[in-house]
Design an enzyme around this catalytic site. Structure first.
Site, mmCIF file in Angstrom:
data_model
loop_
_atom_site.group_PDB
_atom_site.id
_atom_site.type_symbol
_atom_site.label_atom_id
_atom_site.label_comp_id
_atom_site.label_asym_id
_atom_site.label_seq_id
_atom_site.Cartn_x
_atom_site.Cartn_y
_atom_site.Cartn_z
ATOM 1 N N ALA A 106 42.246 65.318 41.049
ATOM 2 C CA ALA A 106 42.233 65.525 42.502
ATOM 3 C C ALA A 106 40.970 66.252 42.978
ATOM 4 O O ALA A 106 41.010 67.032 43.922
ATOM 5 C CB ALA A 106 43.484 66.275 42.957
ATOM 6 N N GLY A 115 33.141 65.800 31.211
ATOM 7 C CA GLY A 115 31.846 65.134 31.239
ATOM 8 C C GLY A 115 31.201 65.193 32.607
ATOM 9 O O GLY A 115 30.033 64.856 32.772
ATOM 10 N N GLY A 146 35.047 69.407 46.659
ATOM 11 C CA GLY A 146 35.047 68.555 45.473
ATOM 12 C C GLY A 146 34.677 67.128 45.832
ATOM 13 O O GLY A 146 35.072 66.618 46.879
ATOM 14 N N VAL A 147 33.899 66.489 44.967
ATOM 15 C CA VAL A 147 33.504 65.105 45.244
ATOM 16 C C VAL A 147 33.599 64.213 44.015
ATOM 17 O O VAL A 147 32.993 63.144 43.975
ATOM 18 C CB VAL A 147 32.060 65.008 45.787
ATOM 19 C CG1 VAL A 147 32.005 65.440 47.215
ATOM 20 C CG2 VAL A 147 31.105 65.807 44.934
ATOM 21 N N GLY A 148 34.361 64.618 43.032
ATOM 22 C CA GLY A 148 34.398 63.855 41.785
ATOM 23 C C GLY A 148 34.861 62.425 41.957
ATOM 24 O O GLY A 148 34.339 61.500 41.333
ATOM 25 N N GLU A 149 35.849 62.224 42.796
ATOM 26 C CA GLU A 149 36.419 60.887 42.929
ATOM 27 C C GLU A 149 35.775 60.074 44.039
ATOM 28 O O GLU A 149 35.702 58.845 43.964
ATOM 29 C CB GLU A 149 37.920 61.000 43.217
ATOM 30 C CG GLU A 149 38.703 61.619 42.087
ATOM 31 C CD GLU A 149 40.130 61.889 42.508
ATOM 32 O OE1 GLU A 149 40.988 61.061 42.184
ATOM 33 O OE2 GLU A 149 40.371 62.911 43.168
ATOM 34 N N ARG A 167 39.307 68.750 42.124
ATOM 35 C CA ARG A 167 39.612 70.133 42.449
ATOM 36 C C ARG A 167 38.756 71.150 41.719
ATOM 37 O O ARG A 167 38.719 72.327 42.095
ATOM 38 C CB ARG A 167 41.088 70.429 42.152
ATOM 39 C CG ARG A 167 41.457 70.362 40.674
ATOM 40 C CD ARG A 167 42.967 70.476 40.487
ATOM 41 N NE ARG A 167 43.485 71.810 40.677
ATOM 42 C CZ ARG A 167 43.386 72.783 39.777
ATOM 43 N NH1 ARG A 167 42.790 72.579 38.631
ATOM 44 N NH2 ARG A 167 43.886 73.987 40.034
#
Ligand code: FES
Ligand code: FES
Lengths: 768, 153
Positions: free
Chosen positions: A516, A476, A713-716, A518
């Site tokens: 993570a 998502g 990556g910046v998802g978290e 990634r």
């Protein structure tokens, strides 16, 4: 680097958005197969007990029931990160979510009725609910193999704490307490298992790690992994919750096997609150020191993690917590120790941020406390201690690029920091405050397996359409769109001509999974490699057939260009390769392995190829006579390396900020004696639209040399530091430090009363 | 005793026979295979199940199926036409208001209902109009902007 890009950096709507907007997309709970049965699980209602008898007689008699299974009916293989979980519990239940039996029936109602009709008798065992007590001698023991209730411990250090203390002018020492939080994915947990005529298993699953899942599932249900196909339908949110295999998944397989019918299990929302993983409750004891100028001297942390009754991947969050303790700002001397402790509480799993919300809440409040002690502004002390690009931390994390200082400068500007800091009073009953926090998180995966790689297969068909088959998964967050942008950019075609396939292990190549932060980095680099190979093939073919120097050629607008001259259309060129004597297909493949390393036994080493940094400023209002904290505005600056999709990035950051706000202000599973007391959205409050603050976001582009087009990556990241910023803002507003979350009106009011800011009208005991 | 009902569903007349205890959401999903509206909680707390009943948003999980007899029901599937996405749906797409998308059908229904009552809502009215719909992914910001973008047109 000012090469012009057509797709990279643009605001590209998610490719699957139209299908979602029209309600066409089918999530797992919307899928059914011919002959499908509905599975339901009977769980324990005791936190710690011996199962004496299970009587399934009445359940079998319910019309429409096809099977009722218990531990006796299956080969009950142990699984999980601690190898301490089973599909059905053999003789002892260790928390209220524990699975005792399951039913497959023609309707959900029949399955439910049969589940209720199962008679279980128990013999209660002494239970333990406080991780501190679990460590006391003589405490009830959950597993004989772990007589001290401590399945895992972690310890890490660099420098010398004694030396750090000696160099310190100021030291702060606190205990922080963090509680259980539910993921609240809007789509509940679900699975659909079906066997074909030859005994091969297809799982429609929400897993975030399809290949590891296949391997682990095969071991649990006694199959060859090659006979398991995992299909990942569109998912209603994950946020880390689908990193583990949980018992309901092998249970569905056992039910399907026993009934020879497809079986679907879909949780109810109550079940989701009671029996899906949570964020770890943690008690963080932290000491931090600094010298007279405000330079950090040491950090000494001990973490007590309540593991609950079984072990999931969540037990490995100390990996991430220790990175923040060791490496958020320059700290010469660090000690980190963690005990992971069994209790009879429900168990936790992995959750966006993976321990970092808990660690950052502690670390970033102490930075503020030290700033006050040495008379520095909170932003100043952070600037003073922030690392630069190229620095390696004591733990061996290499910050190839580090935009932390730029992030701090940006939020200072965006929030008009100096002005906001000097403006606290807002009336007799209202206080204003502003607080900041920074963060560090992995930005390109974390090498915890031998490989942290991702495979891609790219083909271009006779009509000029590119299909990228990526090992990565979309939960998502929009990775599909980002990968399509990368392919479209390199091949010079419209994004509408790129299709991404990412949902079927029978088709896609290996990938570790989505975690993570990634996917943009690792899967992005993999897609970039495959796309560049395809471009080189195309340009090489064009150079040959038009007899022109390769260096003069490029791909643009679906054509091969020589400068501004259009030589041929892409599809024609592909056809000419295909039908020529060379009879060449345009298919490329790539496997990208990041240059990170597995950490050694002392947790040293550069576990991620790049790191994400950010700073967030929260502006709050605190109502003195109610304890209500309102977040008025959040200013965020994130070091994203390079913006790939501005629209998607904004969405990730806004969503993370609001999730972080829920963590700070209201979210808490109330668990008493192992029982979840608030298993509904009525009693477990996640933020709603009217509560959303004004959110300002600025991207800091540090152009990471190894990221795809420079991206990280910046998802978290966006969810990690807001709780600390809010707590710092509440302190600024009121002068009261809150070390426990969430900051509910009751808790805040108690703290205000204890500090004498408000008269105590009731007789409640005061505790901040 | 099963109840017979006839109603208009996404513009076409339909009929069904339902148990009195059946919820509208179940009727739509199980009998008409309209899976756009979602079961997010079944307790009236999340808004994922919202549909339009006589053009006003109702919760499909709490509305009894028999209550739609003689009335008009529109689901998310009925918001778009053969010409394509509605202006509201297009705004959700282009403003980035959709991530996992599970809440999207309910959000769009809530927004459509709001826009019918209040064609030019203020940001404050939009926030309140979406209050009953939970989203865990987006932080609502893009949704509020999407609804504003529709009324800008
Ligand atoms: S499913 Fe109807 S409100 Fe949640
Ligand atoms: S987009 Fe996922 S819940 Fe709203």
């Amino acid at each position: 680097m000012t090469t012009e890009t057509r797709w990279i950096g643009a605001r590209v709507p998610k490719l699957d958005a139209p299908a979602k907007a029209t309600g066409q997309v089918r999530y797992l709970s919307d899928l059914s197969l011919p002959g499908m049965l509905h599975g339901k699980i009977r769980r324990s209602d005791r936190p710690h007990a011996r199962i004496v008898t299970i009587d399934i007689g009445q359940a079998l008699a319910v019309p429409g029931v096809h099977a009722v299974l218990t531990a006796r009916d299956i080969d009950n293989v142990a699984f999980g990160h601690g190898n301490d979980n089973n599909a059905f519990k053999n003789d002892i239940v260790r928390c209220i979510r524990d699975e005792i039996a399951a039913v497959a029936a023609e309707t959900e109602e029949a399955a439910e009725r049969a589940c209720r009709a199962i008679q279980v008798t128990y013999e209660d065992l002494p239970a333990i609910f406080d991780p501190r007590e679990a460590l006391q001698p003589g405490a009830p023991v959950l597993y004989a193999e772990h007589p001290d209730n401590r399945p895992f411990t972690y310890s890490y250090g660099h420098g010398s704490i004694e030396q750090g203390e000696a160099e310190s002018a100021f030291v702060v020492d606190n205990e922080f307490e963090l509680t259980w939080v539910n993921h609240c994915c809007m789509g509940v947990s679900a699975i659909l298992a079906s066997f074909d005529a030859e005994g091969r298993l297809t799982l429609h699953s929400q897993t975030q790690v399809p290949f590891l899942y296949r391997r682990d599932m095969a071991a649990i249900v006694g199959m060859d992994p090659a006979d398991i196909r995992v299909i990942q339908p569109t998912i209603g949110g994950a946020f880390g919750s689908k990193l583990d295999i949980y018992p309901f998944e092998p249970i569905a397989v056992h039910l399907a096997r026993a009934t020879r019918r497809p079986v679907r299990i879909v949780f109810s929302r109550q079940e989701e609150f009671r029996a899906s993983p949570t964020r770890q409750p943690a008690i963080v004891t932290l000491r931090t020191g600094c010298d007279r100028q405000g330079r950090l001297t040491f950090r000494d942390a001990h973490v007590l993690l309540d593991n609950g009754g079984h072990t999931s991947w969540g037990a490995t969050i100390p990996f991430v917590m220790m990175q923040t303790v060791s490496s958020l700002y320059r700290v010469p001397h660090v000690r980190f120790a963690c005990d992971v402790v069994y209790t009879n509480n429900p168990y936790s799993g992995s959750f966006r941020g993976y321990g970092n919300l808990q660690a950052t809440f502690a670390v970033e409040q102490q930075v503020d406390m030290l700033a006050e002690r040495c008379g520095l502004d909170p932003l100043e002390i952070r600037r003073l201690n922030a690392q630069h690009s190229g620095e390696e931390t004591g733990q061996g994390l290499v910050f190839s690029t580090c935009g932390l200082k730029d992030c701090l400068d940006s939020v200072a500007r965006q929030s008009d920091w100096a002005q906001a800091r000097s403006n606290r009073e807002a009336g007799a009953k209202l206080r204003r405050g502003v607080g900041v926090a920074g963060l560090l998180h992995v930005g390109g995966g974390a090498k915890i397996y031998r490989s942290d790689g991702c495979g891609s297969i790219l083909s271009i068909d006779d009509f000029g359409k590119a299909t990228l088959v990526t090992g990565s998964s979309d939960i998502g967050q929009g990775s599909e769109t980002v990968l399509a942008q990368i392919v479209a950019e390199v091949l010079g075609i419209d994004i509408a001509r790129v299709r991404v396939i990412n949902d079927d292990t029978d088709v896609k190549p290996w990938d570790v999974g989505v975690h993570a932060s990634r996917t943009s980095y690792v899967a992005g680099n993999s897609a970039l490699m495959a796309a560049r190979q395809a471009r080189d093939k195309l340009l090489g073919a064009a150079a040959r057939s038009f007899q022109v120097p390769l260096e003069e050629l490029s791909l643009r607008d679906g054509s091969v260009m020589r400068g501004s001259e259009r030589l041929t259309a892409l599809d024609r060129l592909v056809r000419s390769l295909h039908f020529s004597e060379r009879a060449e297909l345009l298919v490329t493949q790539a496997y990208f392995e990041p240059a990170s390393v597995k950490q050694d036994s002392e947790f040293r080493g550069n576990v991620s190829p790049t790191y994400a940094f950010a700073a967030q400023v929260a502006e709050v209002e605190v109502e003195l006579d109610t304890g209500v904290v309102r977040v008025v505005r959040v200013s965020a600056a994130h070091d994203v390396g390079k913006v790939l999709n501005a629209l998607g990035l904004e969405g990730q950051i806004e969503g993370g900020i609001v999730m972080g706000m829920g963590y700070a202000l209201s979210e808490e599973l109330k668990i008493v004696q192992g029982m979840v007391l608030n298993p509904s959205f009525r009693d477990y409050h996640i933020p709603t639209a009217p509560e959303v603050p004004e959110i300002r976001v600025e991207f800091i582009e540090t152009l990471d040399p190894t990221g795809p087009f420079g991206a990280k990556g910046v998802g978290e990241a966006p969810a990690i530091c807001l709780a600390a910023a809010i707590a710092n803002a509440v302190y600024h507003a009121t002068g009261v430090r809150f070390t426990r979350l969430p900051l509910t009106p009751e808790r805040v009011l108690e703290g205000l009363i204890a500090a004498g800011l408000v008269a105590d009208l009731g007789a409640s005991p005061c505790q901040a | 005793m099963p109840v017979k009902l006839s109603f208009t569903l996404n513009g076409r007349p339909v009929s069904a026979e339902v148990e009195p205890t059946m919820a509208l959401l179940e009727l739509l999903r199980e009998r008409f295979d309209l899976t756009g509206a979602k079961l997010g909680c079944g307790e009236g707390e999340c808004g994922a199940c919202a549909v339009l009943l006589d053009e006003e948003a109702v919760l499909g999980c709490l509305t009894p199926a028999f209550a739609v007899d003689g009335r008009t029901v529109r689901t998310v599937e009925g918001l778009s036409s053969s010409e394509g996405l509605s202006a509201l749906q297009q705004a959700f797409v282009s403003e980035g208001a959709i991530q996992c998308g599970f809440c999207t059908p309910g959000m769009e229904i809530a927004a459509a209902s709001l826009l019918r009552q209040e064609p030019r809502p203020t940001p404050e009215q939009i926030r309140r109009g979406l209050e009953g719909n939970l989203c865990r992914c987006t932080g609502y910001v893009a949704m509020i902007e999407a609804v504003e973008a529709v009324n800008d047109d």
